[in-house]
Design an enzyme around this catalytic site. Sequence first.
Site, mmCIF file in Angstrom:
data_model
loop_
_atom_site.group_PDB
_atom_site.id
_atom_site.type_symbol
_atom_site.label_atom_id
_atom_site.label_comp_id
_atom_site.label_asym_id
_atom_site.label_seq_id
_atom_site.Cartn_x
_atom_site.Cartn_y
_atom_site.Cartn_z
ATOM 1 N N LYS A 143 30.028 12.521 7.892
ATOM 2 C CA LYS A 143 29.507 13.406 6.849
ATOM 3 C C LYS A 143 28.251 12.790 6.225
ATOM 4 O O LYS A 143 28.088 11.572 6.244
ATOM 5 C CB LYS A 143 30.564 13.558 5.742
ATOM 6 C CG LYS A 143 31.776 14.374 6.136
ATOM 7 C CD LYS A 143 32.765 14.457 4.966
ATOM 8 C CE LYS A 143 34.001 15.249 5.353
ATOM 9 N NZ LYS A 143 33.736 16.676 5.589
ATOM 10 N N ARG A 183 43.414 19.728 10.723
ATOM 11 C CA ARG A 183 44.282 20.521 11.609
ATOM 12 C C ARG A 183 44.966 19.629 12.648
ATOM 13 O O ARG A 183 46.061 19.921 13.096
ATOM 14 C CB ARG A 183 43.453 21.654 12.243
ATOM 15 C CG ARG A 183 42.335 21.195 13.114
ATOM 16 C CD ARG A 183 41.237 22.246 13.296
ATOM 17 N NE ARG A 183 40.366 22.365 12.126
ATOM 18 C CZ ARG A 183 39.341 23.208 12.025
ATOM 19 N NH1 ARG A 183 39.055 24.040 13.012
ATOM 20 N NH2 ARG A 183 38.613 23.270 10.932
HETATM 21 N N1 BES Z 1 38.149 17.809 4.289
HETATM 22 C C1 BES Z 1 37.189 18.649 4.881
HETATM 23 C C2 BES Z 1 37.064 19.992 4.188
HETATM 24 C C3 BES Z 1 36.503 19.942 2.795
HETATM 25 C C4 BES Z 1 35.143 19.962 2.592
HETATM 26 C C5 BES Z 1 37.343 19.927 1.711
HETATM 27 C C6 BES Z 1 34.642 19.937 1.306
HETATM 28 C C7 BES Z 1 36.847 19.897 0.433
HETATM 29 C C8 BES Z 1 35.482 19.911 0.236
HETATM 30 C C9 BES Z 1 37.553 18.895 6.341
HETATM 31 O O1 BES Z 1 38.202 17.873 6.992
HETATM 32 C C10 BES Z 1 36.272 19.132 7.072
HETATM 33 O O2 BES Z 1 35.507 18.215 7.172
HETATM 34 N N2 BES Z 1 36.088 20.340 7.544
HETATM 35 C C11 BES Z 1 34.897 20.700 8.234
HETATM 36 C C12 BES Z 1 35.297 21.522 9.417
HETATM 37 C C13 BES Z 1 34.183 21.752 10.386
HETATM 38 C C14 BES Z 1 33.802 20.461 11.068
HETATM 39 C C15 BES Z 1 34.634 22.765 11.395
HETATM 40 C C16 BES Z 1 34.042 21.512 7.276
HETATM 41 O O3 BES Z 1 34.577 22.281 6.496
HETATM 42 O O4 BES Z 1 32.816 21.326 7.303
HETATM 43 MN MN MN Z 2 36.844 16.454 7.849
#
Ligand code: BES
Ligand code: MN
Length: 490
Positions: A267, A341
């Site tokens: 990230k 997931r």
């Molecule tokens: N934990 C994150 C989702 C999230 C993002 C929760 C911001 C709270 C605030 C999750 O693991 C994630 O990174 N999801 C990705 C999925 C994508 C790679 C398909 C996302 O939402 O960008």
């Molecule tokens: Mn994630």
Amino acid sequence: MLVRFATSRPEGAYTLALPIAAGAAPADRLPPSDSAARGIVRSAAEAARFEGETGATVDLFIPEGSGVRRLVLVGVGSGPDGHERAGAALVARLLTSGETRLVIDLTGIAVADPAEAAAKYASGAVLRSWRHDVYRTKLAPKARPSLTEIVIVGGGEGAEAAWSRLEAVAAGVAFTRELVAEPANIIYPESFVERCEALTALGVKIEALDEAAMREAGMGALLGVSQGSAREARLLVMRWDGSDGTKDPVAFVGKGVTFDTGGISIKPAAGMEDMKWDMGGAGAVAGAMKALAMRKSKAHVIGVCALVENMPGGNAQRPGDVVTSMSGQTIEVINTDAEGRLVLCDAITWVQRRYKPRTIIDLATLTGAMIIALGHEHGGLFSNSDELADQLLAAGKASGDALWRLPMGDAYDKLIESPIADMKNVGPRDAGSISAAQFILRFVEEGVNWAHLDIAGMVWAAKPGPLWDKGATGYGVRLLDRFAADNLEG
Ligand code: BES
Ligand code: MN
Ligand code: ZN
């Protein structure tokens, strides 16, 4: 916070709070003989444009004997949750005011159920007073909480009993907030389990699978996420059976990513610290177990927390890796940041094999897309059962932990087909929250009623809300408690 119930106002120094219904005349709460105080109250309310709106407050001082007493008028509005929000608003106003003692006097206002109303003031007050100050060694004296005692007058006989139920729920919420607020160097899979071990004193049965046990069980998807971290993963299983073996269990499953860097699909730096609360689903499950056990719920519930840390590193899984889940289904890991997931699917398979629940509710901070869709007002609800979905929507409304249902279907399921494995772990950007739900559904066995709550927007608040300060909200505990009370205890 010390909470007491009383039949009349105590002696001595304190701030007096008078709840006022929408449109009622605040001066009428004072005795007709006390015309000076009535005049001050009337002018103060008018000057502040106070009309008894839920949670609105007016601070003033009235003459009493040779001194003055601080008086707070607080609006209860005309809706059903006014008392709880009023109790919370009083604490928001007074917590660091210098005042140590608050007396809330309900006598003289019309309430259908005074005992329940009194308990709601206590609940609102206790929920709103929660703070996480453990790492502040230099808090200025004026910024420190001063309020230590709340006395609620006029709740009658049943107030203590009504409060003991709500107190259990508030304690569950506080436990969740603590787990969520702690940084990731303090709360990681093993230490999360250790904090939950305190629940055994309440009669919760606890079991934790280490990585060897999970490897034995075949949890390749969960372990793939964990393999880049120096911290060992855990599958925490908490069992509360208040039915003495007469009821089939319902499973609550929480995403417990104690820190989510994204892994190799790392990230951006800005805001990454937020990912310490990527275990908010697991936190809600732990808090709900605490609430159910403390109030000796008659439900039979298995709480499962899938605890991992998602890190990059020489041993981390790579985009394109194919992992085999406990169900036997294979997954192409396109994006290592879609890890929630991957841990949930194995936790869900494990609980189905071990406990055969007919109902599973999972909670997860699963997708950023959920925040884009619903903001911070509703958690997203996905389900294969209209009945379960309706029960959860109703529990959401009643508890204040609101939910909004989103659609599912075959066309969305197609979005996660893989050219090399049974599925891939991400679809396209569009409908990202729904394709995540479709992924989880592929692990739900025939005949199981399942709901997935994507609570990414609800776990953490950038600004104070009615029942929380900024920070961890404890979302999900009140929801699961209400769901259990209305559907699992009959
Ligand atoms: N934990 C994150 C989702 C999230 C993002 C929760 C911001 C709270 C605030 C999750 O693991 C994630 O990174 N999801 C990705 C999925 C994508 C790679 C398909 C996302 O939402 O960008
Ligand atoms: Mn994630
Ligand atoms: Zn995550």
